[in-house]
Design an enzyme around this catalytic site. Structure first.
Site, PDB file in Angstrom:
ATOM      1  N   GLU A 187       0.865  -1.196   0.000  1.00  0.00           N
ATOM      2  CA  GLU A 187       0.000   0.000   0.000  1.00  0.00           C
ATOM      3  C   GLU A 187       0.902   1.247   0.000  1.00  0.00           C
ATOM      4  O   GLU A 187       1.946   1.255   0.667  1.00  0.00           O
ATOM      5  CB  GLU A 187      -0.832  -0.039   1.291  1.00  0.00           C
ATOM      6  CG  GLU A 187      -1.753   1.138   1.526  1.00  0.00           C
ATOM      7  CD  GLU A 187      -2.466   1.025   2.893  1.00  0.00           C
ATOM      8  OE1 GLU A 187      -2.014   0.231   3.762  1.00  0.00           O
ATOM      9  OE2 GLU A 187      -3.466   1.730   3.078  1.00  0.00           O
TER      10      GLU A 187
ATOM     11  N   LYS B 147      -9.511   2.233  -1.895  1.00  0.00           N
ATOM     12  CA  LYS B 147      -9.704   1.567  -0.592  1.00  0.00           C
ATOM     13  C   LYS B 147     -11.051   1.922   0.045  1.00  0.00           C
ATOM     14  O   LYS B 147     -11.361   3.105   0.227  1.00  0.00           O
ATOM     15  CB  LYS B 147      -8.549   1.957   0.334  1.00  0.00           C
ATOM     16  CG  LYS B 147      -8.530   1.246   1.686  1.00  0.00           C
ATOM     17  CD  LYS B 147      -7.271   1.651   2.460  1.00  0.00           C
ATOM     18  CE  LYS B 147      -7.127   0.912   3.772  1.00  0.00           C
ATOM     19  NZ  LYS B 147      -5.873   1.272   4.476  1.00  0.00           N
TER      20      LYS B 147
ATOM     21  N   CYS C 209      -5.088  -3.241   2.538  1.00  0.00           N
ATOM     22  CA  CYS C 209      -4.799  -3.290   3.972  1.00  0.00           C
ATOM     23  C   CYS C 209      -6.027  -3.516   4.847  1.00  0.00           C
ATOM     24  O   CYS C 209      -6.595  -4.582   4.851  1.00  0.00           O
ATOM     25  CB  CYS C 209      -4.011  -2.040   4.386  1.00  0.00           C
ATOM     26  SG  CYS C 209      -3.053  -2.357   5.899  1.00  0.00           S
TER      27      CYS C 209
ATOM     28  N   VAL D  21       0.049  -2.348  10.718  1.00  0.00           N
ATOM     29  CA  VAL D  21       0.682  -2.020  11.996  1.00  0.00           C
ATOM     30  C   VAL D  21       0.163  -2.937  13.106  1.00  0.00           C
ATOM     31  O   VAL D  21       0.865  -3.187  14.085  1.00  0.00           O
ATOM     32  CB  VAL D  21       0.479  -0.532  12.383  1.00  0.00           C
ATOM     33  CG1 VAL D  21       1.324   0.368  11.498  1.00  0.00           C
ATOM     34  CG2 VAL D  21      -0.979  -0.113  12.316  1.00  0.00           C
TER      35      VAL D  21
END
Ligand code: ACM
Length: 264
Positions: free
Chosen positions: A40, A111, A144, A171
């Site tokens: 991404e 997205k 993501c 993350v």
């Protein structure tokens, strides 16, 4: 027909589009996969600190520098590439992924589920989920955090995707393991291309990206998983058509056993 799917995980240098694109394409110079996925926002980096910064780094699709370089590379090598970029369309900026192939630019996905401070910079995607019929199978894209919503992978699978390609900047630690379930419940392949490194810009919270990019089979097997912190190209051989048989056993079919009238 078996194909090779690959991905390149690395730590982009924030704001240095030319360097990031050069670096990724140099890493792919000796790759033999027919389908390659990049992370991404691979050309810009992730942690924006102002709307002006996002606007300056975002590019038009397909006329922008990054998409053109990817399209040229795809044409030269006769391969398909999916890569995450910041897309500018008039006044709006999207966290997008572009698909290029042997004939150049093919399409873009914006997205759907924005994560955290992305909501400050990007408009929620308006393309909806999309699946492209290609020479290497039916390719569906999510980006993501879309993984966190099982509807994303389900929708792409119901639309006929054989392979979910999944540029990411993860993350949270859960996604690589969770993709086993996404692939199992939909009998679909997935290629999650994550990034490594960390960013801590403009006094904002430090973000540590988890690496662990992964290629997952439609039976839920991890075919390849990258390290947590190294720049790495990985690949695996897959047969995209294997994903089309949704029969689990003599009695159960993953799609026709669904009872949407009982769901809300
Ligand atoms: C994410 O959606 N980049 C976590």
């Amino acid at each position: 027909m078996k194909i090779k799917a690959g991905l390149f995980q690395f730590a982009p240098a924030f704001g240095d589009i030319h360097r990031n694109v050069d670096r990724a394409l140099a890493a792919l110079a000796s790759a033999s996969a027919e389908l390659i996925v990049l992370p991404e926002l691979f050309s810009t980096g992730y942690q924006f600190t102002s709307a002006d910064e996002v606007r300056e780094l975002a590019e038009e699709v397909p006329s922008g520098f990054t998409t053109q370089r990817l399209a040229d590379f795809s044409r030269e090598r006769s391969i398909f590439i999916v890569a995450g970029i910041a897309e500018r369309d008039g006044d709006r900026i999207f966290n997008s992924a572009v698909l290029t192939g042997p004939k150049g630019f093919i399409g873009v996905y914006r997205k759907t589920h924005l994560f955290h401070e992305e909501k400050l910079w990007f408009s929620p995607g308006d393309t909806g989920f999309r699946v492209w019929e290609t020479a290497v199978g039916r390719i569906g894209i999510m980006v993501c955090f879309d993984w966190f919503f099982p509807e994303s992978a389900r929708t792409l699978s119901l639309m006929g995707a054989d392979i979910i390609v999944h540029p990411a900047n993860l993350v949270l630690p859960f996604c690589p393991d969770a993709m086993v379930t996404r692939c199992l419940e939909n009998r679909v392949f997935a290629v999650t291309a994550n990034r490594t490194g960390s960013e801590e810009r403009g006094g904002r919270e430090r973000l540590d990206f988890i690496g662990a990019s992964q290629i997952t089979s439609c039976r839920g097997n991890i075919l390849a998983r990258a390290s947590r912190d190294r720049e790495e190209y990985i690949e695996a051989e897959i047969d995209p058509a294997e994903s089309r048989d949704k029969q689990l056993n003599q009695y159960n079919n993953l799609f026709t056993d669904r009872r949407p009238e009982k769901y809300r």
